[in-house]
Motif scaffolding. Structure first.
Motif, PDB file in Angstrom:
ATOM      1  N   UNK A 119       8.751  32.308 -21.617  1.00 40.55           N
ATOM      2  CA  UNK A 119      10.153  31.828 -21.115  1.00 40.55           C
ATOM      3  C   UNK A 119      10.065  31.458 -20.170  1.00 40.55           C
ATOM      4  N   UNK A 120       9.523  31.401 -19.012  1.00 42.01           N
ATOM      5  CA  UNK A 120       9.316  30.570 -17.835  1.00 42.01           C
ATOM      6  C   UNK A 120       8.970  29.009 -18.133  1.00 42.01           C
ATOM      7  N   UNK A 121       8.453  28.650 -18.683  1.00 40.63           N
ATOM      8  CA  UNK A 121       8.151  27.459 -19.316  1.00 40.63           C
ATOM      9  C   UNK A 121       9.210  26.979 -19.784  1.00 40.63           C
ATOM     10  N   UNK A 122      10.030  27.815 -20.463  1.00 42.90           N
ATOM     11  CA  UNK A 122      11.370  27.115 -21.278  1.00 42.90           C
ATOM     12  C   UNK A 122      12.343  26.707 -20.168  1.00 42.90           C
ATOM     13  N   UNK A 123      12.152  27.718 -18.647  1.00 38.57           N
ATOM     14  CA  UNK A 123      13.261  27.541 -17.572  1.00 38.57           C
ATOM     15  C   UNK A 123      12.922  26.207 -16.875  1.00 38.57           C
ATOM     16  N   UNK A 124      11.514  25.735 -16.743  1.00 38.07           N
ATOM     17  CA  UNK A 124      11.339  24.969 -16.137  1.00 38.07           C
ATOM     18  C   UNK A 124      11.717  23.078 -16.990  1.00 38.07           C
ATOM     19  N   UNK A 125      11.304  23.384 -18.064  1.00 32.23           N
ATOM     20  CA  UNK A 125      12.263  22.644 -18.630  1.00 32.23           C
ATOM     21  C   UNK A 125      14.124  22.440 -18.553  1.00 32.23           C
ATOM     22  N   UNK A 129      13.376  33.225 -17.218  1.00 31.57           N
ATOM     23  CA  UNK A 129      14.351  31.565 -17.082  1.00 31.57           C
ATOM     24  C   UNK A 129      14.941  30.870 -15.833  1.00 31.57           C
ATOM     25  N   UNK A 130      15.103  32.196 -15.520  1.00 28.90           N
ATOM     26  CA  UNK A 130      16.059  31.873 -13.772  1.00 28.90           C
ATOM     27  C   UNK A 130      15.230  31.444 -12.642  1.00 28.90           C
ATOM     28  N   UNK A 131      14.420  32.522 -12.892  1.00 25.46           N
ATOM     29  CA  UNK A 131      13.579  32.554 -11.694  1.00 25.46           C
ATOM     30  C   UNK A 131      11.925  32.095 -11.453  1.00 25.46           C
ATOM     31  N   UNK A 132      11.640  32.081 -13.095  1.00 23.41           N
ATOM     32  CA  UNK A 132      10.061  31.306 -13.682  1.00 23.41           C
ATOM     33  C   UNK A 132       8.858  32.445 -13.493  1.00 23.41           C
ATOM     34  N   UNK A 133       8.025  32.106 -13.858  1.00 25.84           N
ATOM     35  CA  UNK A 133       7.215  32.892 -15.175  1.00 25.84           C
ATOM     36  C   UNK A 133       6.501  33.957 -14.028  1.00 25.84           C
ATOM     37  N   UNK A 140      15.356  21.105 -15.242  1.00 24.47           N
ATOM     38  CA  UNK A 140      15.183  19.232 -15.043  1.00 24.47           C
ATOM     39  C   UNK A 140      17.233  19.429 -15.195  1.00 24.47           C
ATOM     40  N   UNK A 141      18.078  19.988 -15.855  1.00 24.16           N
ATOM     41  CA  UNK A 141      18.880  19.032 -16.015  1.00 24.16           C
ATOM     42  C   UNK A 141      19.978  20.237 -14.723  1.00 24.16           C
ATOM     43  N   UNK A 142      21.094  19.362 -14.618  1.00 20.78           N
ATOM     44  CA  UNK A 142      21.895  19.866 -13.469  1.00 20.78           C
ATOM     45  C   UNK A 142      23.115  20.601 -14.357  1.00 20.78           C
ATOM     46  N   UNK A 143      23.172  20.756 -15.739  1.00 20.07           N
ATOM     47  CA  UNK A 143      24.627  21.301 -16.227  1.00 20.07           C
ATOM     48  C   UNK A 143      23.903  22.315 -16.121  1.00 20.07           C
ATOM     49  N   UNK A 144      22.681  23.218 -16.553  1.00 21.54           N
ATOM     50  CA  UNK A 144      22.439  23.893 -16.961  1.00 21.54           C
ATOM     51  C   UNK A 144      21.965  24.825 -15.100  1.00 21.54           C
ATOM     52  N   UNK A 145      21.900  24.381 -14.532  1.00 21.53           N
ATOM     53  CA  UNK A 145      21.403  24.415 -13.655  1.00 21.53           C
ATOM     54  C   UNK A 145      22.643  25.311 -12.379  1.00 21.53           C
ATOM     55  N   UNK A 147      17.182  23.346  -7.844  1.00 25.55           N
ATOM     56  CA  UNK A 147      16.791  24.305  -8.032  1.00 25.55           C
ATOM     57  C   UNK A 147      17.505  25.671  -7.214  1.00 25.55           C
ATOM     58  N   UNK A 148      17.368  26.766  -8.517  1.00 25.99           N
ATOM     59  CA  UNK A 148      17.853  27.854  -8.021  1.00 25.99           C
ATOM     60  C   UNK A 148      17.007  28.336  -7.251  1.00 25.99           C
ATOM     61  N   UNK A 149      17.880  29.280  -5.477  1.00 24.60           N
ATOM     62  CA  UNK A 149      16.754  30.272  -5.287  1.00 24.60           C
ATOM     63  C   UNK A 149      16.307  31.320  -6.033  1.00 24.60           C
ATOM     64  N   UNK A 150      14.740  31.598  -5.108  1.00 29.54           N
ATOM     65  CA  UNK A 150      14.037  32.326  -4.911  1.00 29.54           C
ATOM     66  C   UNK A 150      14.025  33.849  -4.788  1.00 29.54           C
ATOM     67  N   UNK A 151      14.003  35.562  -5.808  1.00 31.56           N
ATOM     68  CA  UNK A 151      14.443  35.886  -5.376  1.00 31.56           C
ATOM     69  C   UNK A 151      13.104  36.809  -4.636  1.00 31.56           C
ATOM     70  N   UNK A 152      13.298  37.460  -3.550  1.00 31.06           N
ATOM     71  CA  UNK A 152      12.173  38.444  -2.766  1.00 31.06           C
ATOM     72  C   UNK A 152      11.547  39.555  -4.597  1.00 31.06           C
ATOM     73  N   UNK A 153       9.896  38.852  -4.369  1.00 37.63           N
ATOM     74  CA  UNK A 153       9.163  39.735  -5.316  1.00 37.63           C
ATOM     75  C   UNK A 153       9.534  41.258  -5.539  1.00 37.63           C
ATOM     76  N   UNK A 154       9.507  41.781  -4.486  1.00 35.72           N
ATOM     77  CA  UNK A 154       9.481  42.893  -4.608  1.00 35.72           C
ATOM     78  C   UNK A 154      10.826  43.584  -4.297  1.00 35.72           C
ATOM     79  N   UNK A 155      11.763  42.552  -4.206  1.00 30.19           N
ATOM     80  CA  UNK A 155      13.332  43.068  -4.862  1.00 30.19           C
ATOM     81  C   UNK A 155      12.994  42.671  -6.773  1.00 30.19           C
ATOM     82  N   UNK A 156      12.639  42.080  -7.162  1.00 26.69           N
ATOM     83  CA  UNK A 156      12.791  41.915  -8.521  1.00 26.69           C
ATOM     84  C   UNK A 156      11.681  42.875  -9.181  1.00 26.69           C
ATOM     85  N   UNK A 157      10.317  43.732  -8.258  1.00 23.58           N
ATOM     86  CA  UNK A 157      10.070  44.792  -9.030  1.00 23.58           C
ATOM     87  C   UNK A 157      11.006  45.525  -8.681  1.00 23.58           C
ATOM     88  N   UNK A 158      11.851  46.145  -8.055  1.00 23.97           N
ATOM     89  CA  UNK A 158      12.776  47.136  -7.952  1.00 23.97           C
ATOM     90  C   UNK A 158      13.740  47.260  -9.017  1.00 23.97           C
TER      91      UNK A 158
END
Length: 216
Positions: A176-182, A37-41, A185-190, A108-119
């Motif tokens: 969850x990634x699909x729900x996150x995209x929806x 939800x936070x960073x996408x699928x 779209x809401x600034x309040x959620x961000x 939008x929210x900043x993306x995280x480094x993929x290696x960091x997510x894996x770690x």
């Protein structure tokens, strides 16, 4: 090779039991859901790879008997358990009190480094002694001792479990990634996202710390 693979009946029972266990959302699924939800699928899928790489470590430990250390030593169990809980809580606190991370201009929210997510996914699951004890208790139930090669049978069952886990967890990540995209779209959620994710991680850490204090 046939000696390594349990009989078809036993393997079918194992796959059925594994599906039932994995389809019930647990801490790992909640972690993957929050990440997706936070960073996408893609972030959720990378986290799954980290989590299940650690699963393979637990499987290997169960196959060679190292998990028995956690089952027999209260100190070893507690050290690993609280280290894992502390790491989850630290992730939550970092989310709550770190940089705000919301871009009004980009929305939008900043993306995280993929290696960091894996770690992070790897560490979260590696420092979960209950996972090690689960494999130590669950996998041997489907081993056929009379076929020999017990360690290899455990390793094979662990690989099957991991493969099914990747598939089921991926379905949660995609949803969850699909729900996150929806939601994004809401600034309040961000603006609220940091609090939601932060408290999810802290809640998982507290659950890990205080659930099942009586080691069985």
């Amino acid at each position: 090779m046939d000696l390594v693979i349990p009989s078809l009946t036993n393997l079918s029972l194992f796959v059925s039991a594994t599906l039932v266990l994995l389809l019930v959302p647990g801490p790992a699924v909640l972690y993957i859901f929050a990440r997706s939800v936070e960073q996408g699928r893609s972030a959720g899928l990378v986290s799954i790879l980290g989590i299940h790489t650690a699963t393979l470590v637990h499987v290997a430990a169960a196959a060679v008997g190292l998990s028995a250390l956690l089952a027999s030593s209260a100190l070893a169990f507690s050290v690993v358990k609280y280290a894992g809980a502390a790491y989850l809580i630290w992730l939550g606190l970092k989310k709550l009190f770190g940089p705000f991370g919301y871009s009004r201009r980009r929305g939008r929210l900043p993306t995280r480094n993929r290696m960091r997510l894996f770690r992070e996914g790897f560490i979260v699951n590696l420092l979960n002694p209950k996972t090690a004890l689960f494999f130590l208790a669950f996998l041997p139930q489907f081993v056929e001792v009379n076929r020999g090669h017990v360690a290899m049978q455990i390793a094979f069952l662990g690989l099957v479990y991991t493969a099914i886990g990747v598939l089921t967890d991926s379905s949660y990540a995609l949803a969850a990634g699909t729900a996150g995209k929806w939601l994004k779209r809401s600034p309040a959620y961000l603006k609220a996202e940091r609090w939601v994710s932060g408290f999810v991680y802290i809640g998982l850490g507290l659950t890990a710390a205080f659930a099942g204090n009586q080691k069985k």
